[in-house]
Design a protein around this motif. Structure first.
Motif, short mmCIF file in Angstrom:
data_model
loop_
_atom_site.label_atom_id
_atom_site.label_comp_id
_atom_site.label_asym_id
_atom_site.label_seq_id
_atom_site.Cartn_x
_atom_site.Cartn_y
_atom_site.Cartn_z
N ASP A 69 -4.12 -9.71 0.51
CA ASP A 69 -3.84 -11.14 0.33
C ASP A 69 -2.80 -11.35 -0.77
N ALA A 110 0.62 -10.52 0.52
CA ALA A 110 1.16 -11.61 1.35
C ALA A 110 1.72 -12.73 0.48
N ARG A 111 1.02 -13.06 -0.61
CA ARG A 111 1.52 -14.11 -1.51
C ARG A 111 2.79 -13.65 -2.23
N SER A 123 4.97 -11.53 -1.01
CA SER A 123 6.03 -11.58 0.01
C SER A 123 6.59 -12.98 0.14
N ALA A 124 5.71 -13.98 0.12
CA ALA A 124 6.16 -15.37 0.21
C ALA A 124 6.99 -15.74 -1.02
N SER A 125 6.59 -15.26 -2.18
CA SER A 125 7.35 -15.53 -3.41
C SER A 125 8.73 -14.90 -3.36
N ALA A 161 10.41 -14.18 -0.67
CA ALA A 161 11.19 -14.94 0.31
C ALA A 161 11.73 -16.24 -0.30
N ALA A 162 11.01 -16.78 -1.29
CA ALA A 162 11.46 -18.01 -1.96
C ALA A 162 12.45 -17.72 -3.09
N GLN A 207 5.05 -2.73 2.92
CA GLN A 207 5.72 -4.03 2.81
C GLN A 207 5.88 -4.41 1.34
N ASP A 261 9.25 -5.37 -0.60
CA ASP A 261 9.39 -6.67 -1.27
C ASP A 261 9.73 -6.51 -2.75
#
Length: 134
Positions: free
Chosen positions: A14, A17-18, A20-22, A24-25, A101, A105
């Motif tokens: 989890d 995943a967070r 990865s989102a960061s 991407a931002a 991943q 990242d």
């Protein structure tokens, strides 16, 4: 024990995943911070890879004897490792992919940090360089 292990892997997944989102931002990570993260990720990846190399052992029925209780528990204990929906082997393979991943990242975040740092240096130079004051 398996519940705690699965919960730990789920918690890390989890967090990945967070992260990865960061990334991407546009979040960046310094070289030293990134290298520390990569070292931790590689250590976990090596551990899970070693565990998966012993997957045949994990999926075998344990030698518990021939009592009626043993006959019930042997297939159950083997299924803890092999269940396709919630077994250890399935969870470990997914965790292994998550760690791969994460490494990717972290490398992207390090590149973003380096780019932002270089852009800042160029901005200071264009503005006349750093100013020292007394």
């Amino acid at each position: 024990m398996p519940e705690a292990l699965f919960a730990g892997m789920k918690g890390i997944s989890d967090s990945i995943a967070r992260f990865s989102a960061s990334v991407a931002a546009g979040v960046g990570v310094s070289d030293s911070g990134g290298q520390a993260l990569i070292t931790a990720v590689e250590k976990m990846h090596d551990g899970i890879t070693e565990a998966l190399k012993r997957a045949d052992y994990l999926s075998a029925e344990p030698p518990l004897g021939t009592t009626p209780a043993a006959q019930i528990y042997k297939p159950f204990l083997a299924s803890i490792a092999t269940d396709p929906a919630q077994g250890f082997i399935t969870a470990a393979k997914e965790f292994q992919k998550d760690l791969e991943q994460m490494r990717s990242d972290v490398e992207k975040a390090m590149a973003a940090y380096k780019t932002a740092d270089e852009d800042s240096k160029q901005g200071i130079s264009r503005a006349g360089g750093p100013v020292a004051s007394a």
